[in-house]
Enzyme design. Sequence first.
Site, short mmCIF file in Angstrom:
data_model
loop_
_atom_site.label_atom_id
_atom_site.label_comp_id
_atom_site.label_asym_id
_atom_site.label_seq_id
_atom_site.Cartn_x
_atom_site.Cartn_y
_atom_site.Cartn_z
N GLY A 1 69.06 10.19 -0.68
CA GLY A 1 70.51 10.22 -0.89
C GLY A 1 70.93 9.53 -2.17
O GLY A 1 72.10 9.52 -2.53
N ALA B 1 64.02 4.12 -9.31
CA ALA B 1 64.43 4.53 -10.66
C ALA B 1 63.45 4.01 -11.70
O ALA B 1 63.05 4.74 -12.61
CB ALA B 1 65.84 4.04 -10.96
N PRO C 1 74.92 7.32 -14.60
CA PRO C 1 76.07 6.53 -14.12
C PRO C 1 76.80 7.19 -12.96
O PRO C 1 77.41 6.50 -12.15
CB PRO C 1 76.98 6.43 -15.35
CG PRO C 1 76.12 6.73 -16.51
CD PRO C 1 75.02 7.63 -16.03
N LYS D 1 66.53 -1.28 -14.30
CA LYS D 1 66.40 -2.27 -13.23
C LYS D 1 66.52 -1.68 -11.82
O LYS D 1 65.94 -2.21 -10.88
CB LYS D 1 67.44 -3.37 -13.39
CG LYS D 1 67.10 -4.37 -14.50
CD LYS D 1 68.06 -5.53 -14.50
CE LYS D 1 67.63 -6.62 -15.47
NZ LYS D 1 68.64 -7.72 -15.49
N GLU E 1 70.03 -1.28 -3.90
CA GLU E 1 70.42 -2.20 -2.84
C GLU E 1 71.46 -3.23 -3.23
O GLU E 1 72.17 -3.77 -2.38
CB GLU E 1 69.15 -2.89 -2.29
CG GLU E 1 68.31 -1.90 -1.51
CD GLU E 1 66.86 -2.31 -1.34
OE1 GLU E 1 66.55 -2.91 -0.34
OE2 GLU E 1 66.03 -2.00 -2.23
#
Length: 757
Positions: free
Chosen positions: A469, A512, A651, A720, A724
């Site tokens: 997701g 990522a 973004p 980074k 979470e």
Amino acid sequence: MAYDAGDTANPFGGQPHPRIDGKAKVTGAARYGSDEPVANPAFAYLVTSSIAKGRVTGFQLDAARAVRGYIDILTHENINGEYHTPPPFGGKDGQTTTLESDQVWHDGQIVAVVLAETFEAAREAANKVVVNYAVEAPSATFDSPGTTTEPHKPQSGPDPKKGDAAGAFQGAAVKVDAQYYTPPQHHNPIELFATTCVWDGPHLTVYEGSQFMWGMKNALAKQLQTDPTNIRAVSRFVGGGFGSKGGTRPQTALCAIAARRLNRPVKLVATRDQGFTVATFRAETRQHVKLAASTDGKLVSFFHEGWEVTSRPSGYNVGGVDTTARMYACPNIATAVNVVHADRNTPGFQRAPAETPYMFGLECAMDELAYALAMDPIELRRINDTQVDPVSGLKFSSRSLMQCFDQAAARFGWKNRNPKPASMRDGDWLIGYGCATACYPTNIGPGAARLAITPDGKATIGLAAHEIGTGAYTTVAITVARTLGIPVESVTVNLGDSDLPPIPVAGGSNNAASTSHVAHKVCMEALTKIAAAAVAASDSPFHGADPATLKLEDGALKGPGNRSEPLQKAVGRLGGKLEVYAENIPKGLQPEAMANLYKGMPMMARGSGRKDFTTYAFGAQLVEVRVHERTREVRAPRVVSAFAAGNIINPLTAYSQLMGGAIWGLSAALHEATELDLTHARYMNDNLADYMVPVNADVPSVEIIMVPEHDEGVNPLGVKGIGEIGIVGMNAAVANAVFHATGKRIRDLPIRVEKLL
Ligand code: MOS
């Protein structure tokens, strides 16, 4: 929708792109674990224990067997020899196990699996199974008779400690000494825990929502005593995970065993209420925090001790002091974590497993200290901000915490805050402004990928990453497109299949960073091959040039002196399709990290475990609450959060992820808790009707600011990860705002009306 366009200077970040898999999801073309059409499936339905502690003494099956379509039942009495190894993921020191013996470890444990021709018949027969038990009185949670408590085994080095925290506390001018509590919570992904198993001779294909394809493949191989090459795990889309689909669950192997016995495909869907106990949850915590400062606000002592509930056999714990000890400059630190064994299912990862509960304790205590000092809480954080990890002495690769506070505060209008509690109001509503720090360690793992470029200039990349997701397909596509100099539309991304090269668990916000680096690497290796062929070819404009000077840009191979050739031509020269495989092992990991990943054991370069830098993303979360003067209803009309997390690849999806985190944080602060029946050690609100979550009316405005941050130390692409961090500061920000509104300090979550009356 508004989002900050972010950092457009970096070629690997900044350009918002809609999800490339969005259409498949909204049209229903995306297939989840139970959607896979298979021929002639049988259906499995779980029978779960109605007691929390004791033994199964027998089954009465006549009524179940009489149900039309009933086929068979698996119990501990007949499954011996087929299922030997409990799920290995999540700790060597024992998971609650299933159908291995007659022992019942917790309420809702799987005690049988009923197989039938239809889902309805399986459910009916399962409901007619009578299980006889020898019942013992269970221990439910903290303070229940019969629990045992022991210090935890820290996963990475001893618990942070330095100086003399007790001595410094004793002599300090300003002190806070407080206890905090966070409740049990359940992930409740919308996709239920569902499995489809299909055997073809010795080969098993498992369709199941998973955050770790290669982990599931290897764990199942152990459980079924077969070679991992016989097992293929497929999970192209995951309908929400939040950590619950990171480990291997017991019912997966049971479904596979059932399919092998019946010699036909089997589908198993655990119901919503079963999901509360056959998967993991966020355990309740207690925390003791002591903070002391000199009168200028500088911290002189920090003490943080946590207690976490776990099952009887497992030592699972999240140990969040590893993070809290690194938040602020402080010369004297002492921390400890304890596990409390109760008759419960084993907890597990749930979005920012360590940070969410433990930062609640620290960030509430910081607010209490700010009041004790008569100081603005943001200024207190500024005074104690540090670019150096106070535990290890290493520099943070980057830390933009105060930039986050400054941008969020400006947007929020923090300067309008009257610090005096219960001093701001609008009619009957008391207004409170609260803030807290958010953070999450930057983890990165090894990974492998395959790339093909065809002579039409289109690229296909394959890697066993996970779309839970978060937008994983799109960040990979963007990385490939930018590295190869082609449009995102020319990139096909294949994920979620263990026939693809391995990628670590989609957990710890590493996705990522891990996937962008291996995607970039495999593209750069393709460039190397394309460039080598170009400089060697006599018909090429690059003939004889240094291959290292060539690059891919705007659909062309380019070199010095404005030399250029279409990508199609440069790839065509290689004779058909160009195929490349690459592995990436991040700095700080040993070469065996890749072999271990192939064995289903991900090794991460962890945010607080590296030798060069400590790597964390930071954020500032500001909340306005309104508490009704008489009814004490709490509303949260405004959230403003700012995050600095290095290079943001997309973004658009990052905004969505960060906003989702903030909303879940509001939920945790004001609504959520899994309610326990203390006598029976049983979850009472194991459904989406009684498990409180916010609806749109509870979340009027969430603004997200992405603060640009260049970080060359964290990893080569400066990524980074933001999976979470969005939830981490919200619990404390809300509690602090409630204190500001009312003067009442609530130290146990969730903050519901009755606590404010
Ligand atoms: Mo996340 S709780 O590390 O899947």
